[in-house]
Motif scaffolding. Structure first.
Motif, mmCIF file in Angstrom:
data_model
loop_
_atom_site.group_PDB
_atom_site.id
_atom_site.type_symbol
_atom_site.label_atom_id
_atom_site.label_comp_id
_atom_site.label_asym_id
_atom_site.label_seq_id
_atom_site.Cartn_x
_atom_site.Cartn_y
_atom_site.Cartn_z
ATOM 1 N N UNK A 100 0.766 -0.967 -0.128
ATOM 2 C CA UNK A 100 -0.028 0.355 -0.124
ATOM 3 C C UNK A 100 0.587 1.454 -0.457
ATOM 4 N N UNK A 101 0.489 2.525 -0.026
ATOM 5 C CA UNK A 101 0.969 3.434 -0.173
ATOM 6 C C UNK A 101 2.295 3.625 1.015
ATOM 7 N N UNK A 124 6.536 10.530 -3.250
ATOM 8 C CA UNK A 124 5.322 10.705 -2.664
ATOM 9 C C UNK A 124 6.268 11.608 -1.331
ATOM 10 N N UNK A 125 5.690 11.207 -0.061
ATOM 11 C CA UNK A 125 6.469 11.729 1.325
ATOM 12 C C UNK A 125 7.933 11.388 0.507
ATOM 13 N N UNK A 158 10.259 3.818 -4.073
ATOM 14 C CA UNK A 158 8.595 3.496 -3.400
ATOM 15 C C UNK A 158 7.728 4.335 -4.345
ATOM 16 N N UNK A 159 7.065 3.602 -4.487
ATOM 17 C CA UNK A 159 5.492 4.258 -4.857
ATOM 18 C C UNK A 159 4.596 4.539 -3.364
ATOM 19 N N UNK A 160 4.754 6.145 -2.849
ATOM 20 C CA UNK A 160 4.235 6.132 -2.059
ATOM 21 C C UNK A 160 3.390 6.823 -1.617
ATOM 22 N N UNK A 161 3.157 7.461 -2.826
ATOM 23 C CA UNK A 161 1.813 9.051 -3.192
ATOM 24 C C UNK A 161 2.440 10.176 -4.376
ATOM 25 N N UNK A 162 1.804 10.807 -3.740
ATOM 26 C CA UNK A 162 2.136 11.255 -5.472
ATOM 27 C C UNK A 162 0.993 11.180 -6.477
ATOM 28 N N UNK A 200 4.710 -0.652 -4.062
ATOM 29 C CA UNK A 200 3.268 0.472 -4.551
ATOM 30 C C UNK A 200 2.381 -0.884 -4.553
ATOM 31 N N UNK A 201 1.389 -0.120 -4.832
ATOM 32 C CA UNK A 201 -0.412 -0.966 -5.347
ATOM 33 C C UNK A 201 -0.121 -1.337 -6.365
#
Length: 216
Positions: A98-99, A129-130, A175-179, A203-204
């Motif tokens: 998950x993100x 993301x972050x 890491x696809x953690x947002x954006x 990531x997802x």
């Protein structure tokens, strides 16, 4: 072509003799809390730092060694000897997360890479993301010190996926953690271009494949 999710295992065979991590620099070592004051960039040729920090907060308890999976578990082509600049032949792995768990999955992938014989300076970790906690910590002491560590290339380096100054390394972990979807759609091809031998995306899977499909 849609990416196929995989378990968090590093399916690659590192060419040449197995690298010996610097003292205390293994996946079983707890990640210490970043301390006050900047961490000076080591001179070129100096050994990697003895520990790899992680998220701010209480230090994680030591973990047992993580065995590197045998190369025969995958039919993926093994990385050729000339890794740098070989983006066209880089392996691609997708680790479902998950993100809000993508950074943890990326950290786990780095641990496995180190146990499989990868030198810390061969690994670049990017976030969509972050910012990774350690990159945030290092940037708090100024960009000059932060990018000096990048240029020294003797330790794992953490950066924003949009950071153009982050140059390629044999292994890139994203890491696809947002954006936004637009940010992710730009980050993944750019990360592939930076990866010499292996690109790991955490990531997802549904979102990642949707973004890549829309960007195709």
């Amino acid at each position: 072509m849609p990416l196929i999710p995989e378990e968090p295992q590093i399916h690659e065979s590192v060419p040449g003799p197995r690298a010996t991590p610097a003292a205390g620099r293994t996946a079983s070592t707890p990640r210490p809390v970043p301390g006050p004051g900047p961490r000076p960039a080591p001179p070129r040729g100096a050994p990697a730092s003895s520990v790899r920090p992680g998220k701010p907060g209480p230090a994680a308890p030591p973990r047992g060694p993580v065995a590197a999976p045998p190369a025969q578990r995958t039919n993926s082509p093994q990385p050729p000897a000339g890794e740098p600049g070989n983006a066209a032949g880089a392996q691609l792995q997708l680790i479902p997360a998950p993100a809000d768990g993508a950074i943890d999955a990326a950290d786990e992938a780095v641990d496995l890479l180190l146990d499989s014989g990868r030198a810390p300076g061969e690994i670049l970790v990017l976030t969509t993301g972050e910012t990774h906690p350690w990159a945030t910590h290092e940037l708090s002491f100024g960009e000059a010190s932060y990018w000096a560590q990048h240029n020294a290339a003797d330790d794992v380096f953490y950066a924003d996926a949009a950071a153009e100054r982050a140059t390629g390394r044999p292994v890139v972990v994203v890491a696809v953690n947002g954006g936004s979807d637009e940010v992710t759609a730009q980050a993944l091809p750019a990360a592939m271009a930076r990866a010499g031998a292996l690109l790991i995306v955490c990531g997802d899977p549904q979102r990642i494949n949707a973004v890549l499909g829309a960007n195709a």
